[in-house]
Design a protein around this motif. Structure first.
Motif, PDB file in Angstrom:
ATOM      1  N   SER A  24     -26.694  65.385  94.678  1.00 34.03           N
ATOM      2  CA  SER A  24     -27.469  66.464  95.280  1.00 34.03           C
ATOM      3  C   SER A  24     -28.416  67.055  94.246  1.00 34.03           C
ATOM      4  CB  SER A  24     -26.500  67.541  95.796  1.00 34.03           C
ATOM      5  OG  SER A  24     -27.199  68.641  96.312  1.00 34.03           O
ATOM      6  N   TYR A  25     -29.623  67.422  94.686  1.00 33.09           N
ATOM      7  CA  TYR A  25     -30.546  68.039  93.735  1.00 33.09           C
ATOM      8  C   TYR A  25     -31.574  68.927  94.417  1.00 33.09           C
ATOM      9  CZ  TYR A  25     -33.499  63.956  94.918  1.00 33.09           C
ATOM     10  OH  TYR A  25     -34.225  62.992  95.566  1.00 33.09           O
ATOM     11  N   LYS A  26     -31.941  69.967  93.693  1.00 31.29           N
ATOM     12  CA  LYS A  26     -32.988  70.889  94.101  1.00 31.29           C
ATOM     13  C   LYS A  26     -34.276  70.468  93.408  1.00 31.29           C
ATOM     14  CE  LYS A  26     -29.958  74.963  94.227  1.00 31.29           C
ATOM     15  NZ  LYS A  26     -29.926  75.009  95.679  1.00 31.29           N
ATOM     16  N   GLU A  63     -30.186  65.143  99.107  1.00 29.67           N
ATOM     17  CA  GLU A  63     -28.869  64.559  98.899  1.00 29.67           C
ATOM     18  C   GLU A  63     -28.956  63.064  99.146  1.00 29.67           C
ATOM     19  OE1 GLU A  63     -25.231  66.683 100.267  1.00 29.67           O
ATOM     20  OE2 GLU A  63     -24.963  64.894 101.517  1.00 29.67           O
ATOM     21  N   ASP A  65     -33.814  71.042  98.928  1.00 24.67           N
ATOM     22  CA  ASP A  65     -32.578  70.421  98.462  1.00 24.67           C
ATOM     23  C   ASP A  65     -32.518  69.014  99.043  1.00 24.67           C
ATOM     24  OD1 ASP A  65     -29.890  72.743  97.928  1.00 24.67           O
ATOM     25  OD2 ASP A  65     -32.001  73.030  97.554  1.00 24.67           O
TER      26      ASP A  65
END
Length: 190
Positions: free
Chosen positions: A131-133, A50, A48
């Motif tokens: 935010s990203y996975k 951010e 994850d």
């Protein structure tokens, strides 16, 4: 959670079911089982990330080539962005097409960006938290980008050029017609 296929069917808009009352709200941000059932294949997110940005920051258009290509599930925790995804799969029916959506802390939408797509976003508010996975780790040698203001893609970034805050790296990316584009060496989608 409601999943909606965009004009590029592999790019998925995810709209959560939000439960609100006088205490605040609750929603499921990600549920692997229903997500994979909808897209039809497994995605193993491993990290994850951010980023916090001021208003007017443009990041992108970024991607990684195989075997380090990444799928991403992106969202805004605070603020608002214009999120842009471009199909860079050479033999795709939607090659060169784009998806543009607004993601915000208010709508709580997420966007699934599969392997084979360039991704970027513009922050529309101060102190935006994005935010990203990802399902693959960063690999400097496979990192690529496309020029944000490429004439062929003609992306409307909403702000005038003089209002954009762009890294030096993103200012000198290749135009779309000269970029190392995505040529899958494996089947991406079942």
């Amino acid at each position: 959670m409601k999943f909606i296929r965009t004009n590029i069917p592999e790019v998925i808009l995810c709209k959560p079911t939000i439960f609100k009352d006088d205490r605040g709200y609750f929603y499921e941000v990600f549920k692997k089982e229903i997500f994979e059932e909808f897209i039809g294949y497994k995605v193993d997110f491993c990290q994850d990330n951010e980023a916090k940005s001021s208003k007017g920051v443009l990041r992108g258009l970024h991607y990684q080539l195989p075997p380090f290509a990444q799928s991403k599930l992106v969202r805004v925790v605070k603020g608002k962005v214009i999120d842009v995804v471009v199909d860079i799969r050479k033999n795709s029916k939607t090659f060169g097409e784009k998806v543009i959506v607004e993601l915000s802390e208010e709508n709580k939408h997420q966007l699934f960006v599969p392997k084979g797509f360039a991704h970027g976003y513009l922050t529309l508010s101060d102190d935006t938290i994005f935010s990203y996975k990802v399902d693959a780790y960063y690999n400097k040698e496979s990192e690529r980008g496309i020029l944000y203001n490429d004439d062929e893609l003609a992306i409307d970034w909403v702000f005038s050029e003089d209002k954009l805050i762009i890294s030096e790296k993103d200012k000198v990316q290749e135009p779309f017609n000269k970029a190392d584009l995505f040529e899958p060496t494996f089947k991406l989608y079942d």
